[in-house]
Design a protein around this motif. Structure first.
Motif, PDB file in Angstrom:
ATOM      1  N   GLU A  55       0.833  -1.204   0.000  1.00 56.15           N
ATOM      2  CA  GLU A  55       0.000   0.000   0.000  1.00 56.15           C
ATOM      3  C   GLU A  55       0.862   1.245   0.000  1.00 56.15           C
ATOM      4  OE1 GLU A  55      -3.275   0.195   2.914  1.00 56.15           O
ATOM      5  OE2 GLU A  55      -2.724  -1.899   3.275  1.00 56.15           O
ATOM      6  N   VAL A  56       0.322   2.295  -0.585  1.00 55.74           N
ATOM      7  CA  VAL A  56       0.960   3.610  -0.527  1.00 55.74           C
ATOM      8  C   VAL A  56      -0.088   4.600  -0.076  1.00 55.74           C
ATOM      9  CG1 VAL A  56       2.351   5.294  -1.750  1.00 55.74           C
ATOM     10  CG2 VAL A  56       2.215   2.973  -2.619  1.00 55.74           C
ATOM     11  N   LEU A  57       0.288   5.454   0.836  1.00 58.33           N
ATOM     12  CA  LEU A  57      -0.593   6.549   1.219  1.00 58.33           C
ATOM     13  C   LEU A  57       0.157   7.838   0.917  1.00 58.33           C
ATOM     14  CD1 LEU A  57      -3.066   7.763   2.579  1.00 58.33           C
ATOM     15  CD2 LEU A  57      -1.931   7.465   4.759  1.00 58.33           C
ATOM     16  N   ILE A  58      -0.415   8.629   0.001  1.00 62.16           N
ATOM     17  CA  ILE A  58       0.274   9.848  -0.419  1.00 62.16           C
ATOM     18  C   ILE A  58      -0.424  11.046   0.210  1.00 62.16           C
ATOM     19  CG2 ILE A  58       0.976  11.224  -2.409  1.00 62.16           C
ATOM     20  CD1 ILE A  58       0.742   8.600  -4.045  1.00 62.16           C
ATOM     21  N   LEU A  59       0.324  11.862   0.894  1.00 59.99           N
ATOM     22  CA  LEU A  59      -0.228  13.096   1.464  1.00 59.99           C
ATOM     23  C   LEU A  59       0.234  14.241   0.575  1.00 59.99           C
ATOM     24  CD1 LEU A  59       0.676  12.242   5.148  1.00 59.99           C
ATOM     25  CD2 LEU A  59      -1.459  11.785   3.936  1.00 59.99           C
ATOM     26  N   TYR A  60      -0.687  14.736  -0.235  1.00 61.70           N
ATOM     27  CA  TYR A  60      -0.274  15.602  -1.333  1.00 61.70           C
ATOM     28  C   TYR A  60      -0.732  17.034  -1.130  1.00 61.70           C
ATOM     29  CZ  TYR A  60       1.676  15.752  -6.004  1.00 61.70           C
ATOM     30  OH  TYR A  60       2.490  15.985  -7.082  1.00 61.70           O
ATOM     31  N   SER A  61       0.213  17.925  -1.015  1.00 60.85           N
ATOM     32  CA  SER A  61      -0.127  19.341  -0.855  1.00 60.85           C
ATOM     33  C   SER A  61      -0.168  20.051  -2.191  1.00 60.85           C
ATOM     34  CB  SER A  61       0.923  20.059  -0.013  1.00 60.85           C
ATOM     35  OG  SER A  61       0.985  19.511   1.252  1.00 60.85           O
ATOM     36  N   ALA A  62       0.717  19.654  -3.101  1.00 57.78           N
ATOM     37  CA  ALA A  62       0.874  20.384  -4.355  1.00 57.78           C
ATOM     38  C   ALA A  62      -0.332  20.166  -5.256  1.00 57.78           C
ATOM     39  CB  ALA A  62       2.134  19.922  -5.060  1.00 57.78           C
ATOM     40  N   LEU A  63      -0.444  21.011  -6.275  1.00 58.27           N
ATOM     41  CA  LEU A  63      -1.539  20.885  -7.223  1.00 58.27           C
ATOM     42  C   LEU A  63      -1.037  20.481  -8.598  1.00 58.27           C
ATOM     43  CD1 LEU A  63      -3.821  23.839  -6.243  1.00 58.27           C
ATOM     44  CD2 LEU A  63      -4.305  21.423  -6.065  1.00 58.27           C
TER      45      LEU A  63
END
Lengths: 759, 389
Positions: free
Chosen positions: B167-175
């Motif tokens: 599994e991967v959990l990505i915490l993405y701030s960028a757009l």
């Protein structure tokens, strides 16, 4: 699903229906009952097309004693294909429900370029040369020659189609252009002529506006249409412009030069015929003396563009004596071209009405009005006689004759404007003589008179009361529908100030102000940093776009924008723009993000959708007024004021706002979609401008969003995007219903309380 | 004019304006200010979550990479004090919660900034080391690169044994994402290797993220504010349903080491130094490790303790959701007692008006809402059913 609207059972191919679609159908049914015309505005993405198709075909089915034909007019080939695809779905559903008795014939009709299957002809690059290529193979005299001499090339598809004769018919079904081509290839019949033939028998015909509005084309294609037809103009917000263009002609220096070459060539041909086959010219002369109809019984393949004037205005008389002889006609043409060339050499802008123009032609070139009127038909006859097939070479002289016939026929509603140069580039001489039509009602009048019902519909028809005045008709129904939404998925904002709180506008005295340019740049930059994927920007004109992008480049804003998103620009070159659009979509897909710079009234603003992530935000920089110093526009405004009592300001604002609404409407194509719209100009906050926006935008424009500055807009954008990213319930959950199922509808029919559902 | 004032605010005043603390207050009938009662909403949300959990096979042994976006966008201050700080705080909470719920699983950290991805910590079972590593690297700059991060994770996860869930959990701030190649190919690669990718966005919905999650079977959500973000990230702590192809029964070799006697001195393999007391001994190679669960450094055996296994167990046999009893049904004449079986508090609120309560469908005991939540989320045993045994 199946339901009843009054006595008509409506077949609808989906399981659920939007309440506004249902309301739309009710209004439409009333129009059909009253056999009148109507104007219906419903936002895009609410399924106008299927509602229309479904109701009209069901209506026809319910009244077998008086079958109604549906003529559906679209703007582009793409829309035509989409409509036919929907129709096929509906057709399949109806056949499934009722059985084979519901079968109908529906087909699309387009130009030879889109329908031809002969590879040799298709190799030509533009529409006119494909047409000419076809004529070279199918003209009656070419075929006669080919019959004797097998070395003369002919088109095997057309030959087989002719040979099949009355057996060449399309079995019932729905045919898109692609299907027609496949069918034609399979049978070996020419799809173009087959389609043209079948149009008279089809239950549904889908084609472009021109086939009904441009008298040159309409007289050939749409002559046979029965009176009991429903004509639908889809996306009809620009219908007045289409009408006007159909009756306008412009003559440039190239036209004059080209026409002269054409005339010389005809002269040579005449000499050649005189030497070899003088009898033919004499036969033509005799025919003209007898005043035989010029076209009447010509074989279909020879059919050429008909008279540019409207059918009622064409004189049913014999051709006047002074142009019956081919040499004489050539002389007349020569004098006319000479005269026009003389007029083009003017140094000032001239404006004249047709009456005085005709009078001065008579004085200077000795051609009277009646002769002018017959120019087009006479040219047509001559070219037939001379057996000219490469018609694409003769476009120039056709334009001249087109012009002559129109100017000879109409005394009102037109004016002639001669401009020695383009006003924006006064140093480059580019003389142009324009015959402009000002009255949109002229071209559409025969349509209103001939057909039982005409439906004009679009996503943006506001203010809806102006269209009847522009087109001069009395609608029995004119209504604007709003969209029932499960969530506020559009967020219109009016931005009046930049980040430094100074007003922004593209008003003439402010547009070159550096502060305004910088404020617009900052706005885009800030937005690029908070909006994901695609942003679309519309500017008021190409020159303004060039200017502002240039200064953004100079002060480094463009570079900063590029760090967030890639920038693509619409140009006047179609191929370049298509490429840019393609890459724009790619950049949106792969997460890089992109901005598309485009121009209101350009190709992109009209036909391209920026739905879903391809357009999360659209910024309209400025109010897209027409170029108000244009002589043509001024003449039209004057005419509108005198004839229809429409004030200049009203018309200009209406026209600008419908363009703006069209531009911003690009981002939302379905209810599941969401998007923001920023009107960046302080003038939008004024009531007279704002109130002309369509209802479905206005209803989402909150008072708090009417006077924003960049930072406030930014804050709203952030909140909105977060809110829209949350999962939502499509059916609207417990609140008001936005999707009606079969049971819901049955209940409504029982209670007869539609209005409660809608509002 | 309002905006002019807003711009002229002092820094301390601005903190209040942005905090919007007054929004969490409301006026009651008598004009008193009260905090908004959110328990009802919370409970409704919780009930909805509960309903979704049917009894399905779940992946208990998870190998999860957390990708933290440390691009320029992470320094934005729309979350207080900054997105980056909020992410760090919540990741810390999440890692602890994750190991609490999935003792058999492993976590690794990856960061992306300046257009590249870095592996911060390798897959491992110790929450402390991950948290420490993350806290030491909180600097943001440049652009995020989704492709680089996925490639890195893909190459690392490809080596893990087949019974583990990737599994991967990505915490993405960028757009946006700044990629060297075609991201679509990478997504397909992840899909092929059965890596479940989930994304939590902090700003807005991005098409590519949505696409990634749809393709690989993960979930995509966007946080509204800090508390919502916390909720979203914690949703990833219970194990996800197992992928059908992997749902075959598989035997895994595991060791249950004994705790060494207090005061014994031995060299541990994890720190490579001599330690006194505590520690566990691998049952196969007798080497010393400090913490459980882990993998033996010498023989590669998975080492866990039996409580770990027991804690994972409840995911497979969750307590059935309790049925709601509306106040009208619950009239005083009824045979049921008016107290909660769990906490013995009265189920009647002031004014003798019955509050909403729930009952276990098996033992028919009544519980208050707080106990309901406690039983399902922490206790994992129904006191009513247990007392019948």
């Amino acid at each position: 699903m199946k339901f009843k609207i009054e006595e008509v059972t409506v077949y609808f191919p989906y399981d659920n229906i939007y309440p506004e679609q249902y309301a739309y159908m009710i209004e439409l049914k009333r129009t059909l009952d009253a056999k009148g015309h109507c104007l219906l505005e419903m936002p895009t993405g609410t399924g106008k097309t299927i509602a229309l198709l479904s109701l009209i075909t069901s209506y026809t089915l319910s009244k077998p004693q008086s079958p109604i034909k549906l003529i559906y007019c679209t703007r582009t080939v793409h829309e035509m294909e989409k409509t036919l695809a929907e129709l096929r779905l509906l057709h399949d559903y109806m056949v499934k429900c009722i059985g084979p008795s519901a079968k109908m014939l529906a087909l699309g009709l387009s130009s030879r370029k889109n329908l031809c299957v002969n590879n040799k002809v298709l190799a030509a690059e533009n529409r006119d040369s494909v047409d000419a290529g076809c004529r070279k193979l199918t003209a009656s005299w070419v075929r006669a020659l080919a019959a004797e001499n097998p070395d003369v090339p002919s088109c095997e598809f057309f030959e087989q189609y002719e040979r099949a004769g009355s057996a060449a018919v399309l079995p019932p079904g729905v045919y898109t252009l692609q299907d027609l081509r496949t069918f034609g290839k399979e049978k070996g019949w020419c799809p173009y002529f087959l389609a043209r033939h079948m149009v008279q028998f089809a239950n549904v015909v889908v084609y472009s506006y021109q086939y009904l509005l441009d008298p040159k084309v309409a007289a050939i294609i749409s002559k046979e249409m029965q009176k009991e037809s429903v004509v639908v103009f889809d996306e009809a917000h620009n219908i007045d412009n289409v009408c006007i263009e159909a009756l306008s002609v412009s003559v440039r220096r190239q036209t004059v030069d080209g026409a002269r070459r054409n005339i010389n060539r005809m002269r040579q041909e005449i000499d050649k015929f005189k030497a070899t086959d003088a009898g033919r010219l004499r036969a033509e002369y005799n025919r003209l003396v007898e005043g035989l109809a010029l076209r009447g019984d010509l074989p279909a393949a020879d059919g050429w563009l008909a008279n540019p004037a409207l059918p009622d205005d064409i004189l049913k008389e014999a051709v006047p004596g002074n142009i019956r002889k081919a040499e004489h006609f050539i002389q007349v043409l020569r004098r006319l071209v000479q005269y026009l060339e003389g007029r083009l050499e003017t140094e000032n802008v001239e404006k004249e009405n047709p009456v005085s123009f005709v009078f001065s032609i008579l004085n200077h070139a000795g051609i009277d009005q009646k002769t002018l009127k017959f120019c087009y038909d006479r040219l047509h006859s001559l070219m037939m006689t001379l057996e000219i097939t490469d018609t694409d070479e003769f476009l120039h002289v056709q334009t001249i004759c087109d012009f002559a016939t129109l100017v000879g026929t109409y005394a009102r509603g037109f004016s002639i404007i001669i401009e020695p140069f383009d006003e924006r580039m006064p140093h480059i001489p580019d003389p142009v003589l324009q015959l402009c039509c000002h009255d949109a009602s002229l071209a559409i009048k025969p349509v209103f008179e001939r057909f039982q019902s005409v439906v004009i519909t679009s996503g943006t028809l506001s203010p809806i009361d102006l269209y009847p005045r522009l087109l001069n008709f009395n609608p029995v129904v004119s209504r604007s529908f709003t969209m029932s939404l499960t969530r506020d998925c559009i967020c219109p904002m009016v931005l009046t100030r930049g980040s430094d709180q100074l007003p922004v506008s593209t008003k003439f005295d402010m547009r070159s102000d550096l502060g305004v340019v910088r404020n617009y740049g900052r706005l885009l930059l800030e937005m690029a940093s908070v909006v994901p994927d695609g942003i679309v920007c519309f500017f008021v004109s190409y020159s303004y776009m060039d200017g502002i992008v240039n200064s953004w480049n100079e002060n480094g804003i463009l570079k900063e924008i590029m760090q967030h998103k890639l920038v693509f620009i619409e140009t006047q070159d179609v191929v370049e723009t298509t490429l840019a659009l393609d890459n724009y979509r790619k950049a949106c897909d792969c997460g890089r993000g992109a901005i598309f710079f485009s121009v209101a009234r350009g190709k992109v603003a009209e036909g391209i959708d920026f739905d879903r992530h391809y357009g999360r935000l659209v910024i309209m920089f400025g109010v897209p007024f027409q170029y108000t110093l244009s002589k043509i526009l001024l003449a039209r405004l004057e005419y509108l004021r005198e004839t229809f009592q429409i004030k200049e300001g009203d018309f200009l604002t209406f026209d600008a706002l419908r363009q703006a609404a069209q531009c911003v409407g690009r981002v939302i194509r379905s209810k599941a979609d969401y998007g923001m719209m920023i009107f960046a100009d302080k003038r939008y906050s004024r009531h007279d401008k704002r109130s002309k926006l369509p209802g479905w935008i206005l209803s989402h424009l909150r008072d708090a969003h009417l006077n924003l500055s960049t930072d406030m807009a930014l804050h709203i954008a952030r909140e909105f995007l977060r809110k829209m990213a949350q999962p939502y319930d499509k059916t609207g959950g417990t609140g008001k219903k936005t999707l009606l199922s079969q049971e819901d509808l049955d209940k409504i029919v029982l209670e007869g309380s539609m209005n409660d559902m809608l509002y | 004019e309002d905006e002019d004032e807003a711009n002229g605010l002092e820094a301390w005043e601005r903190a209040y304006t942005e905090d919007r603390s007054w929004e969490s207050l409301q006026e009651d009938e008598s004009g008193l200010l009260r905090p908004i009662d959110t328990t009802a909403i919370h409970h409704a949300q919780y009930r909805r979550r509960l309903r979704a959990t049917a009894r399905i096979q779940k992946g208990l042994i998870r190998y999860l990479y957390i990708v933290v976006d440390l691009s320029k966008a992470a320094s934005e201050r729309d979350f207080r004090p900054s997105r980056m700080a909020v992410i760090a705080k919540q990741v810390e909470l999440f890692i602890r919660e994750f190991f609490d719920q999935n003792p058999l699983s492993h976590v690794g950290l990856v960061t992306t900034k300046d257009g590249v991805a870095n592996c911060l910590t390798d897959l491992g079972g110790s929450p402390e080391s991950h948290i420490k590593a993350l806290m030491g690297k909180l600097e943001c700059s440049g652009d995020a690169s989704l492709q680089n991060a996925l490639e890195l994770v893909h190459s690392n996860l490809n080596q893990i044994p087949s019974y583990g869930h990737r599994e991967v959990l990505i915490l993405y701030s960028a757009l946006s994402t700044c990629d060297p190649g075609d991201l679509m190919e990478t997504i397909q690669k992840c899909k092929k290797s059965k890596i479940r990718c989930s994304v939590i966005g902090l700003a807005a919905e991005m098409f590519i993220c949505k696409h990634l999650c749809q393709e690989t079977g993960g979930t995509y959500s966007v946080a509204l504010d800090e508390s919502h973000f916390k909720e979203l990230i914690l949703e990833h702590s219970p194990p996800p349903p197992a992928i059908a192809e992997y749902a075959t029964a598989n035997l895994i070799k595991m060791g249950f080491p004994q705790r060494a006697a207090e005061g014994s001195v031995a060299i541990c393999t994890c720190h490579e130094e001599a330690k006194t007391g505590g520690g566990y001994t691998c049952p196969r190679c007798k080497v010393r490790v400090c913490e459980l669960p882990t993998e033996c450094r010498v023989c590669g055996l998975t080492l866990i303790s039996s409580p770990h296994l027991a804690r994972s167990y409840h995911h497979l046999f969750p307590i059935v959701p309790f049925a709601e009893i509306s106040p009208s049904q619950n009239d005083p004449n009824h045979s049921f007692p008016n107290t909660c079986f769990g906490c013995q508090q009265s189920l009647l609120s002031q004014g003798n008006k019955a509050e909403l309560s729930v009952s276990c469908p098996k033992c028919k005991q009544q519980f208050c809402l707080d106990c309901d939540m406690y039983i399902h989320e922490s206790l994992h045993n129904c006191p009513g059913c247990e007392s019948f045994r």
